[in-house]
Write a protein that holds these residues in place. Sequence first.
Motif, PDB file in Angstrom:
ATOM      1  N   SER A 118      26.386  37.225  48.883  1.00  0.00           N
ATOM      2  CA  SER A 118      26.293  36.654  47.674  1.00  0.00           C
ATOM      3  C   SER A 118      24.847  35.514  47.856  1.00  0.00           C
ATOM      4  O   SER A 118      24.769  35.108  49.021  1.00  0.00           O
ATOM      5  N   LEU A 144      33.473  36.537  35.831  1.00  0.00           N
ATOM      6  CA  LEU A 144      32.723  37.206  37.134  1.00  0.00           C
ATOM      7  C   LEU A 144      31.911  36.382  38.070  1.00  0.00           C
ATOM      8  O   LEU A 144      31.198  36.595  38.873  1.00  0.00           O
ATOM      9  N   VAL A 176      26.148  35.277  43.366  1.00  0.00           N
ATOM     10  CA  VAL A 176      26.280  36.607  43.306  1.00  0.00           C
ATOM     11  C   VAL A 176      25.603  37.689  44.284  1.00  0.00           C
ATOM     12  O   VAL A 176      24.401  37.241  44.221  1.00  0.00           O
ATOM     13  N   ASP A 180      25.532  43.372  42.455  1.00  0.00           N
ATOM     14  CA  ASP A 180      26.697  42.893  41.522  1.00  0.00           C
ATOM     15  C   ASP A 180      26.235  42.509  40.216  1.00  0.00           C
ATOM     16  O   ASP A 180      26.430  42.801  39.265  1.00  0.00           O
ATOM     17  N   HIS A 184      26.602  43.711  36.339  1.00  0.00           N
ATOM     18  CA  HIS A 184      26.994  42.982  35.423  1.00  0.00           C
ATOM     19  C   HIS A 184      26.027  43.211  34.107  1.00  0.00           C
ATOM     20  O   HIS A 184      26.436  43.625  33.187  1.00  0.00           O
ATOM     21  N   GLY A 214      35.027  47.455  41.295  1.00  0.00           N
ATOM     22  CA  GLY A 214      34.768  46.248  42.144  1.00  0.00           C
ATOM     23  C   GLY A 214      35.149  45.173  41.088  1.00  0.00           C
ATOM     24  O   GLY A 214      35.518  43.946  41.793  1.00  0.00           O
ATOM     25  N   TRP A 215      34.747  45.041  39.911  1.00  0.00           N
ATOM     26  CA  TRP A 215      35.065  44.109  38.910  1.00  0.00           C
ATOM     27  C   TRP A 215      35.393  44.303  37.688  1.00  0.00           C
ATOM     28  O   TRP A 215      36.166  43.573  36.944  1.00  0.00           O
ATOM     29  N   THR A 218      39.528  44.760  36.795  1.00  0.00           N
ATOM     30  CA  THR A 218      40.503  43.530  36.972  1.00  0.00           C
ATOM     31  C   THR A 218      40.000  42.395  36.203  1.00  0.00           C
ATOM     32  O   THR A 218      40.242  41.393  36.003  1.00  0.00           O
ATOM     33  N   HIS A 219      38.749  42.835  35.225  1.00  0.00           N
ATOM     34  CA  HIS A 219      38.364  41.752  34.258  1.00  0.00           C
ATOM     35  C   HIS A 219      39.498  41.750  32.838  1.00  0.00           C
ATOM     36  O   HIS A 219      39.895  42.694  32.488  1.00  0.00           O
ATOM     37  N   ARG A 222      38.680  43.931  29.853  1.00  0.00           N
ATOM     38  CA  ARG A 222      38.132  45.185  30.383  1.00  0.00           C
ATOM     39  C   ARG A 222      38.305  46.463  29.260  1.00  0.00           C
ATOM     40  O   ARG A 222      37.344  47.040  29.147  1.00  0.00           O
ATOM     41  N   ASP A 251      42.495  49.883  45.056  1.00  0.00           N
ATOM     42  CA  ASP A 251      41.902  48.742  45.408  1.00  0.00           C
ATOM     43  C   ASP A 251      41.419  48.645  46.958  1.00  0.00           C
ATOM     44  O   ASP A 251      41.939  47.885  47.545  1.00  0.00           O
TER      45      ASP A 251
END
Length: 491
Positions: A118, A144, A176, A180, A184, A214-215, A218-219, A222, A251
């Motif tokens: 990051s 995020l 970040v 990623d 986004h 990867g994101w 689980t948002h 979503r 996962d």
Amino acid sequence: MTIGTTSAGLGAPATDLGFLLHKNPARPQSLEVAGGTAHVFYPEATDERCTVAVLLEVDPIALVRSGRGRSGEGFTLGQYVNDRPYAASSLLAVAVGKLFRTAMLGRCDARPELAARSIELEIRVPALPCRGGAAMAERLFGPLGWSVDARPVPLDPSIPEWGDSRYVDLRLTGSVRLADALHHLYVLLPVLDDAKHYWVGSDEVDKLVRAGEGWLGTHPDRELISRRYLAHRKRLTDSALEALDRLVEADGTEAAADESDAEVGDDSVAASDAEKPVSLAVQRRTAVVELLREIGARKVADLGCGEGVLVAQLLKDSSFTEVVAADVSSRALTYAERRLHVDEMSDRKRERLRLFQSSVTYADARLTGLDAAVLMEVIEHVDPPRLPALAQAVFGAAQPGSVVVTTPNSEHNVRFETLPAGAFRHPDHRFEWTRSEFQEWAAGVCRTYGYEVSFRPVGPDDPEVGPPTQLALFRRVDASRRTDSDLKEAI
């Protein structure tokens, strides 16, 4: 749109941002995209601070002529006179995807350590159509890890009573990974606009799942994101959510047991006291390959191949005429392609390799007809309620001639001084079995699907607690050899 960072936020000269984006700060670049031209340049590029800008020049008439313009705006002139040349939208997202394709893969040979971690970023999109207003921007970017400053743009600053427009001046700051951050933006810019400039088909589901890995799974929003990204087409949205569910369930369940992501003990077990220490990960791969040779397997699949360490070893042996590399993670498969140097392979070796995305908990017709399948350090990453689905997919649907399964022996954990009592060897492990628990599970698989099983140790076989890794070899039993009672119990 601008993306900026500082030397302090990067931990290196700020101009290293150019390496990460694969765009030279000293050389502006242009690229033709659907309906216009995208330009990349650097308004500032010093060791202390660096900012890259993407400017998209849109030709609305070219959009209409190409069939990509919006036609349902209430009047014909609306196809030509609209906000597309002035505001961020799906057009900008497409441009980002083309301009920074390599950066979105997380690749940077010049600065790999920066690409992997990051960094402090500042992103600004000064004119973003935002259905739902500033609150929607916070709602989508906030989870995020971004600090969101979304300021509504007034319809006319000189006439405040007219109120705000549907546009916001969006500023994002946060630590970040660059790849990623680009993903986004690629997904959420058109989601906030909620109007795509091109036809949305089934291929867009795959794009969304890849970009959202990867994101997105689980948002908290979503479903909203998927629905808007896929132009409110219910069938496509349902398909995307199902695919995201599979990724969340996995996962990382099928990550390879590589030294770079090793579990406790993988780097500390010697083959013998008299020899140079050999890591448990290496001993495990060696044991699997030797066993596959022993049983004469020719067509072999590594299920949960991760970054392709075992696959690379299999490809070195020409006796394996077909090697299948399958993993639920598209990112892992990308790394596997790089590790294996697929683009540089000889035609003969490339013909032996099949590499594709698949989950061990879902039946996949591409996995039928194999001599052997390998589940090396995979099952302990699967939630126990999903183990029957794994057994059905591998032993019931794919039905390879043999299956090799390795998993940690939890009884041996007491021999690892750095492992706290009761802890698992890896944070993603859902369970770790004793030898009797593993044997009980294996016996149930054999009864149900018509296999017989034998067990072998991997690593030093401690007389009290057994080996660090336990290995099971399942071999399919011909139907003619199965007794009536076996068949009845399986049914």
